[in-house]
Structures are given as structure tokens and as C-alpha cells.
Write a protein that holds these residues in place. Structure first.
Motif, short mmCIF file in Angstrom:
data_model
loop_
_atom_site.label_atom_id
_atom_site.label_comp_id
_atom_site.label_asym_id
_atom_site.label_seq_id
_atom_site.Cartn_x
_atom_site.Cartn_y
_atom_site.Cartn_z
N PHE A 229 0.75 -0.73 0.08
CA PHE A 229 0.15 -0.35 0.00
C PHE A 229 1.06 1.10 0.25
O PHE A 229 0.63 2.39 -1.19
CB PHE A 229 -1.17 -0.61 1.25
CG PHE A 229 -1.54 1.27 1.69
CD1 PHE A 229 -2.79 1.54 0.92
CD2 PHE A 229 -1.12 1.90 2.58
CE1 PHE A 229 -3.52 3.01 0.95
CE2 PHE A 229 -1.69 3.40 3.19
CZ PHE A 229 -2.47 3.35 2.31
N ILE A 230 1.83 1.24 0.71
CA ILE A 230 2.57 2.40 1.48
C ILE A 230 3.15 2.40 -0.31
O ILE A 230 3.69 3.86 -0.70
CB ILE A 230 3.85 2.05 1.59
CG1 ILE A 230 2.98 2.24 3.30
CG2 ILE A 230 4.77 3.34 2.51
CD1 ILE A 230 2.84 4.01 3.66
N SER A 231 4.15 1.72 -1.04
CA SER A 231 4.62 1.83 -2.48
C SER A 231 4.21 2.02 -2.96
O SER A 231 4.48 3.40 -4.36
CB SER A 231 5.95 0.35 -2.42
OG SER A 231 6.73 0.63 -1.67
N ARG A 232 2.63 2.01 -3.62
CA ARG A 232 1.80 1.90 -4.72
C ARG A 232 0.89 3.52 -4.41
O ARG A 232 0.90 3.98 -5.63
CB ARG A 232 1.18 1.15 -5.13
CG ARG A 232 1.62 -0.20 -5.43
CD ARG A 232 0.28 -1.41 -5.66
NE ARG A 232 -0.47 -2.60 -4.92
CZ ARG A 232 -1.95 -1.75 -4.77
NH1 ARG A 232 -2.26 -0.85 -5.11
NH2 ARG A 232 -2.32 -1.68 -3.77
N TYR A 233 0.74 3.67 -3.19
CA TYR A 233 -0.43 4.84 -3.29
C TYR A 233 0.56 6.41 -2.99
O TYR A 233 0.21 7.03 -3.03
CB TYR A 233 -1.36 4.01 -1.92
CG TYR A 233 -2.28 5.56 -1.57
CD1 TYR A 233 -2.97 6.00 -2.57
CD2 TYR A 233 -2.25 6.35 -0.68
CE1 TYR A 233 -3.89 7.23 -2.41
CE2 TYR A 233 -2.95 7.32 -0.70
CZ TYR A 233 -4.29 7.61 -1.58
OH TYR A 233 -4.82 8.66 -1.47
N ALA A 234 0.80 6.04 -1.45
CA ALA A 234 1.70 7.10 -0.53
C ALA A 234 2.76 7.83 -1.61
O ALA A 234 3.20 8.36 -1.96
CB ALA A 234 3.03 6.71 0.54
N TRP A 235 3.81 6.32 -2.16
CA TRP A 235 5.04 6.98 -3.14
C TRP A 235 5.23 7.04 -4.40
O TRP A 235 5.19 7.38 -5.40
CB TRP A 235 5.99 6.25 -2.71
CG TRP A 235 6.41 6.00 -1.28
CD1 TRP A 235 6.49 4.98 -0.42
CD2 TRP A 235 7.40 7.36 -0.79
NE1 TRP A 235 6.98 5.66 0.95
CE2 TRP A 235 8.02 7.64 0.57
CE3 TRP A 235 7.96 8.32 -1.72
CZ2 TRP A 235 8.30 7.87 1.43
CZ3 TRP A 235 8.67 9.44 -1.01
CH2 TRP A 235 9.17 9.00 0.79
N GLY A 236 3.47 6.05 -4.94
CA GLY A 236 3.11 5.80 -6.23
C GLY A 236 1.82 7.09 -7.04
O GLY A 236 2.29 6.88 -8.28
N GLU A 237 1.51 7.47 -5.96
CA GLU A 237 0.75 8.38 -5.96
C GLU A 237 0.75 10.31 -5.94
O GLU A 237 0.65 11.27 -6.55
CB GLU A 237 -0.89 7.48 -6.24
CG GLU A 237 -1.04 6.79 -6.82
CD GLU A 237 -3.02 6.47 -6.76
OE1 GLU A 237 -3.67 7.43 -6.70
OE2 GLU A 237 -3.11 5.38 -6.47
N ILE A 238 1.97 10.12 -4.61
CA ILE A 238 0.94 11.35 -3.62
C ILE A 238 2.55 11.85 -3.65
O ILE A 238 2.82 13.23 -4.51
CB ILE A 238 0.82 11.23 -2.24
CG1 ILE A 238 -0.09 10.40 -2.01
CG2 ILE A 238 0.95 12.46 -1.55
CD1 ILE A 238 -1.81 11.16 -2.49
N TRP A 239 3.39 11.39 -3.91
CA TRP A 239 5.14 11.50 -3.79
C TRP A 239 5.35 11.67 -5.76
O TRP A 239 6.39 12.78 -5.94
CB TRP A 239 5.90 10.84 -3.48
CG TRP A 239 6.10 10.59 -1.70
CD1 TRP A 239 5.71 10.92 -1.02
CD2 TRP A 239 7.37 11.95 -1.17
NE1 TRP A 239 5.57 11.49 0.69
CE2 TRP A 239 6.74 12.18 -0.26
CE3 TRP A 239 8.01 12.69 -1.18
CZ2 TRP A 239 7.39 12.15 0.71
CZ3 TRP A 239 8.81 13.56 -1.02
CH2 TRP A 239 8.63 13.57 0.51
#
Length: 382
Positions: free
Chosen positions: A293-303
């Protein structure tokens, strides 16, 4: 009775399916250091052998065969709605993959056989081991497992944590399930079937593997049409645990996986390879979904959103972490802020601003963390 192999699925439900098979005596934990990154591109499904992990021992009995294990895997695939899938397996799990590719070629897209064999030697040693475990339990074979599974000294280092977990898994394995799997290995001889394997096949061997030496891998690669062989240096029997980076790279290339995705790439650029590697190494069955979740959402969409620069995102992140008192995360993001272009003086100015709008005690604690981190990295403000 539950009549299905226990499994653990990660990754996008609509992604290409990749089934990951275990070695005798291990559980889905064997893939803990590899599966999270594979799950950025694949719907990964790890499964437990009968009596191993959380799979019921009663799924097989005395005189079991690899064909029975393969049928259980097909039953699992049916329940998950998987008509075709990639497959990678270690040791006994690799032999299951060979059986599937030879006897059910319509189900296998691509195959990877890791530290495995088409014929694990004379049946007598396996039958003797089965009898020993039925009589004395798996503790009787656990003491010698590290010597069969890992290169000398591996379990003593930080990287050996997963290895120690796997030895503990062996001690918890149901003796009847383990013994039945030994029976399957005793009866196994897939050598006549190898020329019929049509799936593109990768064979990985550990050069220091005493259980299935590289000659076993060469026998498979020589007989399977078009198979590729890769030998991994400084690697024993449980390659995904001992050399996860090398195994991951080989599987990505073989299964034509895209790169780790923008999320994982940005995460590594901002937080550093060392931090991400440690996080991946600590991944367990409980935390694998969160890491994905962290890799796909926080880093893959937000960052990756270009509206704000990474420098600006670091300013926002530092402030939010101070406001909520997340000092461990703050230490990590102080280093990230430096990577994103903030100077130590600018970090100090952000924390001073927090003193006004968040509170003096919070800013004071945050300044102590930042001062320690910057000092450790030789970057104290002038």
C-alpha cells in the motif's frame, strides 16, 4: 476439514498471477523478502505445503506424490479463478512446478525452478527421514536444517533473521505432513517428463547448495527445451531468503515484469536504498499488504504528483510529523529532506516555525532529533 492449501495473496487483483511454491519444511515466509516487490507488478499467491504453515496436514497422507501436491495447487488456482499463471518454486515447490508444466501445460505461462531437482536421489534416505519424523517429530531434523539451507554464518547476521524464522517454522511443522512430503520426494522422478515442458523456464541454482547441487539444475536446464540456467554465488538451498535481491532480479527479468514501479523508485530515491531494503527485509505476512500500500499509494501517487516539488513535500512532511509527534518517522524524513535539497539551516527554520504554530515542546523534541540525525551524517548547521 479445510480441503484447501493455505495461501497468502498480495498485489493488484487484476495483475498477472504468479504462484510461489515453498521448500520442504518452510512456509510462505520463505518468500517474505521477495514477494512484496514482486507484488508491485503481479498478483502473487504464496502457498503452504500440507502440514506446513497453516495448511492442514490431512490434505495428503503416507505414500503421497508430487502429482497430488500439484493437484492441490490446481485446486487452489481454480478457487482463485486463475486459468493460467506464472509459477516459481523452491526445492519441492520447484518440483511441483515442473510437474504442472509437464502435465498441465495449458495452465503455466512461464516457470522458474529454484534450487530444485527432477529427481532428489535414492528413495531410501527420504523414507528413513519420514520414519524418523513420524516417530520423533520435526525437532529431529531441525538441528541439521541450517547446514542444509544456508551458507556458514548466514544465520548469525542481521540478514539471517528470516532464516531463523524458517528454522522455527520447521520445528512447528506437523510431523505427518512433513513425512508425507518426504514420501513424495522419495517417489519423484520427473526426468522423463522434462523434454515435454513447453513453458519458458528459468533454472536458478545456488553454487553452495548441498541439498540440490548445481548439477541437478544443469540436468533440468539441459533437458527442458530452451531453458536458461543461472547459478547464484554464495548461495545455498533457500535462495529467496539468503539472496533475495539476486532472486528478485532474475525473476523480474524472466517473467518480463516491469520495473518496481514509480512508487518504489521514488521511495528509494527519497528514503535511500538502505532504509527500503531494511523495511523489505522486515516484511512479514502481517505487514506485506501495508508495504504494498505504501509503495503504490503514498509513494506511487502522492509523492509522484508534480503539483509540488519533492523539496516542498519535505517541508510539508516535516511539519506534519512534528505536529503529531512521530519522532521516529521524523528522523527518517530529516535525511529525506536533505536528499530533496533542504539545507540543515532550512530544516532548522522549519522546526522553529513549528515552535510557533505547533508548540514549543514538540519543536524542542523535533530539534533534538534533527540535531542527532544531522550530526550522525556530518551535516550539523554552520
Amino acid at each position: 476439514m479445510n480441503d484447501t492449501l493455505h495461501h497468502h495473496a498480495d498485489g493488484p487483483p487484476t495483475g498477472p498471477a504468479l504462484l510461489l511454491g515453498p521448500s520442504l519444511g518452510t512456509s510462505t515466509a520463505l518468500w517474505d523478502a521477495v514477494a512484496p516487490e514482486l507484488s508491485s507488478a503481479f498478483r502473487t499467491v504464496r502457498w503452504d505445503l500440507p502440514g506446513h504453515g497453516e495448511s492442514p496436514a490431512e490434505l495428503i497422507g503416507p505414500g503421497a506424490t508430487v502429482a497430488q501436491l500439484g493437484s492441490l495447487v490446481l485446486d487452489l488456482a481454480e478457487r482463485l479463478g486463475l486459468e493460467r499463471f506464472h509459477y516459481a518454486g523452491v526445492s519441492l515447490g520447484g518440483a511441483v512446478g515442473l510437474w504442472l508444466a509437464a502435465h498441465h501445460p495449458e495452465r503455466i505461462d512461464r516457470l522458474a525452478v529454484i534450487c530444485s531437482s527432477a529427481h532428489f536421489g535414492a528413495p531410501e534416505p527420504w523414507l528413513e527421514r519420514a520414519a524418523l519424523v513420524r516417530k520423533s517429530g520435526t525437532d529431529a531434523v531441525a538441528e541439521g536444517a541450517p547446514g542444509r539451507w544456508f551458507t556458514p554464518g548466514f544465520l548469525n547476521g542481521r540478514e539471517g533473521r528470516l532464516g531463523r524464522t524458517l528454522v522455527d517454522d520447521l520445528r512447528r511443522t506437523d510431523p505427518q505432513g512433513y513425512a508425507a512430503c518426504c514420501d513424495a520426494l522419495a517417489a519423484l522422478d520427473l526426468r522423463p517428463d522434462l523434454p515435454s515442458v513447453a513453458a519458458p523456464t528459468l533454472v536458478l541454482a545456488g553454487r553452495d547448495d548441498p541439498a540440490t547441487p548445481p548439477v541437478h539444475a544443469r540436468e533440468i536446464a539441459d533437458a527442458v527445451p530452451g531453458a536458461r540456467l543461472t547459478e547464484l554465488a554464495h548461495t545455498s538451498h533457500l535462495a529467496p531468503a539468503e539472496q533475495p535481491a539476486a532472486v528478485l532480479a532474475a525473476l523480474r527479468e524472466h517473467f518480463a515484469a516491469p520495473g518496481p514501479g514509480p512508487g518504489m523508485a521514488v521511495r528509494r530515491e527519497v528514503l535511500g536504498d538502505a532504509h527500503v531494503d531494511r523495511a523489505q527485509a522486515r516484511t512479514t505476512r502481517l505487514t506485506a499488504g501495508f508495504q504494498d500500500f505504501i509503495s503504490r499509494y503514498a509513494w506511487g501517487e502522492i509523492w509522484t504528483d508534480p503539483t509540488l516539488s519533492r523539496r516542498e513535500r519535505s517541508l510539508v512532511t516535516l511539519t506534519a510529523l512534528v505536529a503529531h509527534g512521530h519522532l521516529d518517522e521524523l528522523a527518517m524524513h530529516v535525511r529525506a529532506a536533505v536528499r530533496n535539497g533542504l539545507t540543515p539551516e532550512e530544516i532548522g527554520a522549519v522546526l522553529l516555525q513549528c515552535g510557533v504554530y505547533v508548540g514549543v515542546p514538540s519543536a524542542n523534541a523535533a530539534l533534538a532529533v534533527a540535531q542527532r540525525v544531522l550530526a550522525e551524517d556530518g551535516m550539523e548547521p554552520r
